[in-house]
Enzyme design. Structure first.
Site, short mmCIF file in Angstrom:
data_model
loop_
_atom_site.label_atom_id
_atom_site.label_comp_id
_atom_site.label_asym_id
_atom_site.label_seq_id
_atom_site.Cartn_x
_atom_site.Cartn_y
_atom_site.Cartn_z
N GLU A 313 79.89 50.01 -0.66
CA GLU A 313 80.49 48.78 -0.16
C GLU A 313 80.33 47.64 -1.16
O GLU A 313 81.28 46.98 -1.56
CB GLU A 313 79.83 48.39 1.17
CG GLU A 313 80.39 47.12 1.77
CD GLU A 313 81.87 47.24 2.08
OE1 GLU A 313 82.23 48.13 2.87
OE2 GLU A 313 82.67 46.49 1.52
N ASP A 317 83.16 45.67 -3.34
CA ASP A 317 83.42 44.24 -3.12
C ASP A 317 83.41 43.46 -4.43
O ASP A 317 84.31 42.66 -4.70
CB ASP A 317 82.37 43.65 -2.17
CG ASP A 317 82.50 44.19 -0.74
OD1 ASP A 317 83.56 44.75 -0.42
OD2 ASP A 317 81.53 44.06 0.03
N SER A 557 87.62 47.27 3.80
CA SER A 557 86.54 46.79 2.93
C SER A 557 87.07 46.28 1.60
O SER A 557 86.47 45.40 1.00
CB SER A 557 85.60 47.95 2.61
OG SER A 557 84.71 48.16 3.64
N ASP A 600 106.31 40.97 5.06
CA ASP A 600 106.22 41.63 6.36
C ASP A 600 106.09 43.14 6.14
O ASP A 600 106.87 43.72 5.40
CB ASP A 600 107.48 41.30 7.17
CG ASP A 600 107.34 41.64 8.63
OD1 ASP A 600 106.23 42.08 9.03
OD2 ASP A 600 108.32 41.46 9.37
N ILE A 601 105.11 43.75 6.77
CA ILE A 601 104.91 45.20 6.64
C ILE A 601 105.51 45.85 7.89
O ILE A 601 105.11 45.55 9.01
CB ILE A 601 103.41 45.55 6.54
CG1 ILE A 601 102.72 44.72 5.45
CG2 ILE A 601 103.21 47.05 6.29
CD1 ILE A 601 103.24 44.92 4.05
N GLY A 619 107.70 41.02 11.87
CA GLY A 619 106.81 39.96 12.31
C GLY A 619 105.39 40.48 12.47
O GLY A 619 105.04 41.55 11.96
N ASP A 621 102.13 42.29 13.75
CA ASP A 621 101.83 43.50 14.51
C ASP A 621 100.33 43.76 14.44
O ASP A 621 99.64 43.27 13.54
CB ASP A 621 102.64 44.70 13.98
CG ASP A 621 102.44 44.93 12.49
OD1 ASP A 621 101.30 45.26 12.09
OD2 ASP A 621 103.41 44.80 11.72
#
Ligand SMILES: *[C@@H]1O[C@H](CO)[C@@H](O)[C@H](O)[C@H]1NC(C)=O
Ligand SMILES: *[C@@H]1O[C@H](CO)[C@@H](O)[C@H](O)[C@H]1NC(C)=O
Ligand SMILES: *[C@@H]1O[C@H](CO)[C@@H](O)[C@H](O)[C@H]1NC(C)=O
Ligand SMILES: *[C@@H]1O[C@H](CO)[C@@H](O)[C@H](O)[C@H]1NC(C)=O
Ligand SMILES: *[C@@H]1O[C@H](CO)[C@@H](O)[C@H](O)[C@H]1NC(C)=O
Ligand SMILES: *[C@@H]1O[C@H](CO)[C@@H](O)[C@H](O)[C@H]1NC(C)=O
Length: 642
Positions: A313, A317, A557, A600-601, A619, A621
């Site tokens: 992690e 990062d 992550s 927008d995905i 839009g 989701d």
């Protein structure tokens, strides 16, 4: 992975207190009302035995803060883009003063305890007047709270935990003055659900139990196969892929004033050597640069750690955020020790949230023996990237109290970005869902009776939840992204926090166009809950160095520090104009003013709980939120605001 601390019983004291008269009943007591309850014993725990009535427990009675019902109004005054006071953040002193519990609340609790036969000398008020504290025997606590205490045992680790069996009661006239009493019904700990980094295997470390990790397989990749251009971004995501995807190539200038933070919990650590191997290839000027350590409650880093479950992690990062913000901008690491709970972070950022001997729940928020809990004094950042999450099932009062604290800190101009999780509509690496009897448990395919279980703190309206996207196999960096494919991006609806009004338009549209057509009954998801995530960014397959080798990893992550880098850049540009940081961004993100800011995905979904989860749509989701940022547009709009 979960950190399940053992409850520290005051066995030694029990003997000394054994002679103390347990209780006396007072005729002055008003009717008792149920204050908090739990449906069932949490997954993985079993009821073991009745608690010894002479055991001493540190009872903490958290007083209700004043003016909390105005928190949303206060926040919208400074965070709604149409408000004349936009950007006028509060001082920490004003926050403390505004929310301090009232004298009436202190008196009501004090009177209740004394009337119940407890000697005044045993009752203390914490320094900040937020808690009334008392060392009580189990027998006294049972009488006071009209409950029964039991010892529970963790099935795998054998760790013992003291808790009430069903719920606890307080006098009706006291109930309105208190938030919660601990220890009572809480269990468990913060679960590291939102990381793919723990795929190395379950490993009990330093007495803490960790869940079996899940997520897409971690794939070793040859260094030569990773190019520094952005030609191969569906196969491996590098810093230049992210710059191209979001048009993000900003040079920070206010590098002294600007403050950028990343939070890591408990035994999680980055390894400097891994960072350097990554930087050597993708950001050579960063070689030898490390984050600035802000150790909280004994939090340490360990450069000899090799367990991928403990370095994945933090390595991910910093390998993302440091190249994206660039060398001149320092990045702070808030390394939280002890149980690594978010309350320990909040205590260190905000003294009044803390108490000298633990106003938090001692079963969730304890520090290591010999460590003094830090109350305030941690240098603040403007933006915090936090890639940790747990199921939204830690108890309503505990969860709401913590969420409120994120809101209070947001009043001072902080932005909290949280990963939405990597298990679709289920929670954490175990894929937990809510069974009809209220237990959280993994659900097998085909069982449609379970409720979706989103992750906290992502469901808290005062933080910004970040979901994950991915370039479909074979596509170019200029092609549209999909919702993450290698793992289902966390999303859904809170069972606890109602939908805030700034989400009404976007979420209402999704529900009527899509959500209500999916055939999920009200027992499957709560259509009046806060929707998550808010935004998204690329989450796979992310190139990282782990244990000296290049590896493909990712998860929400990864998405979270990527989005955090962009918010930090927005802050930088605002600081350069003499403006303040953006602080709590959610009302702005959803406003008309931000139309066109996001890609927008519209492909992909987030499976979980034995279902197909939710599909993406035009839009907002509950898979990718509003979408991924067009950085330049987002920055320009934020610069227009005062
Ligand atoms: C809840 O339901 C599940 C599935 O039916 C069962 O396995 C579990 O024991 C129940 N838990 C409680 C506390 O009733
Ligand atoms: C409870 O006991 C502990 C351990 O002896 C002590 O440190 C603490 O101050 C006591 N708290 C109160 C409220 O008396
Ligand atoms: C980013 O900006 C630098 C300096 O202006 C330039 O050399 C580099 O090519 C840019 N990278 C991308 C991916 O646009
Ligand atoms: C650091 O990691 C190594 C390797 O796992 C371990 O042996 C050592 O105990 C760790 N040190 C600390 C202080 O936790
Ligand atoms: C749905 O959410 C609302 C507000 O968030 C809450 O009051 C209600 O109890 C929830 N219902 C269920 C069944 O969880
Ligand atoms: C890293 O790569 C080397 C060879 O390049 C290999 O010997 C080693 O096993 C790899 N380490 C891990 C942890 O996969």
């Amino acid at each position: 992975m979960a950190f399940l601390p053992s409850f520290r019983l005051f066995i030694g004291l029990a003997a000394a207190m054994a002679g103390v008269a347990s209780t006396s009943t007072s005729p002055l007591l008003s009717r008792r009302v149920l204050h908090e309850s739990r449906h069932a014993v949490p997954h993985g725990w079993s009821l073991h035995r009745r608690a010894d009535p002479n055991t001493i427990i540190p009872l903490n009675i958290a007083l209700r803060q004043s003016n909390l019902h105005y928190l949303d109004d206060y926040l919208l005054e400074i965070a709604d883009p149409t408000s004349p006071s936009y950007g006028q953040h509060w001082t920490p002193e004003r926050v403390a003063e505004t929310f301090r519990p009232s004298t009436e609340s202190v008196d009501a609790v004090h009177t209740w305890l004394v009337n119940d036969g407890l000697d005044r000398s045993r009752i203390q008020l914490s320094k900040d007047r937020a808690y009334v504290q008392l060392n009580a025997t189990v027998a006294e606590a049972e009488s006071l709270l009209a409950t029964k205490y039991y010892i529970y045992q963790h099935d795998d680790s054998g760790v013992e935990h003291l808790a009430c069996h069903h719920g606890y009661h307080v006098p009706e006239h006291v109930a309105t003055h208190i938030d919660l009493v601990s220890p009572t019904i809480e269990f468990g700990g913060i679960k590291l659900g939102a990381t793919l980094a723990k795929r190395g295997g379950a490993s009990p470390a330093k007495g803490k139990y960790m869940h079996r990790p899940q997520g897409p397989p971690k794939i070793p990749v040859a260094a030569e196969a990773l190019t520094t251009d952005a030609e191969n971004c569906a196969a491996s995501v590098t810093p230049n892929c992210l710059r191209e995807l979001y048009g993000f190539n900003y040079t920070f200038v206010e590098t002294q004033k600007n403050k950028v933070g990343v939070v890591e919990l408990a035994d999680q650590t980055y390894v400097a050597r891994d960072l350097d191997i990554f930087f050597q290839k993708f950001a050579p000027d960063l070689v030898g640069t490390e984050p600035t350590l802000i150790s909280i409650d004994g939090g340490t880093i360990n450069f000899t750690e090799m367990d991928p479950g403990l370095i994945g992690e933090s390595n991910l990062d910093f390998q993302l955020i440091m190249p994206l913000v660039g060398k001149p901008q320092p990045v702070s690491l808030y390394q939280v020790g002890g149980d690594g709970s978010f309350n320990l972070l909040l205590d260190a950022l905000d003294g009044p949230y803390c108490t000298s001997d633990g106003g938090d729940d001692p079963s969730l928020d304890s520090v290591d023996p010999g460590t003094t809990r830090q109350c305030g004094g941690a240098p603040p950042s403007f933006v915090y990237s936090i890639s940790y999450a747990g199921a939204e099932d830690l108890g309503a009062h505990y969860t709401e109290r913590q969420c409120t604290e994120f809101g209070k800190l947001a009043l001072t101009g902080m932005t909290f970005l949280f990963a939405s999780g990597d298990n679709g509509v289920a929670s954490n690496s175990l894929g937990l869902c809510l069974l009809p009897n209220g237990t959280a448990a993994p659900v097998s395919a085909g069982d449609l009776t379970a409720n979706f279980l989103p992750n906290f703190p992502a469901t808290c309206p005062y933080v910004t939840a970040v979901g994950a996207t991915q370039l479909p196999s074979g596509s170019k960096v200029t092609d549209p992204e999909s919702a993450s494919i290698d793992f289902p991006s966390g999303g859904g609806f809170s069972n606890l926090f109602p939908r805030p009004k700034w989400q009404n338009r976007a979420v209402g549209k999704y529900l009527s166009n899509v959500g209500d057509t999916l055939g999920y009954g009200p027992e499957v998801f709560n259509r009046s809950g806060r929707g998550v995530p808010d935004v998204a960014a690329n989450g796979a397959p992310t190139a990282v160095v782990l244990d000296g080798n290049f590896t493909l990893s990712g998860g929400t992550s990864a998405s979270t520090p990527i989005f955090a880098a962009m918010v930090a850049a927005v802050n930088d540009a605002r600081l350069a104009l003499g403006k303040g940081p953006v602080g709590w961004i959610n009302p702005v993100l959803y406003s008309h003013f931000f139309a066109g800011v996001f890609n927008d995905i519209t492909t992909g979904s987030n499976t979980g709980c034995g279902t197909d989860g939710f599909p993406t749509a035009q839009g907002w989701d509950p898979v990718t939120g509003l979408g991924t940022p067009k950085f330049e547009t987002m920055q320009q709009r934020f610069l227009v605001l005062p």
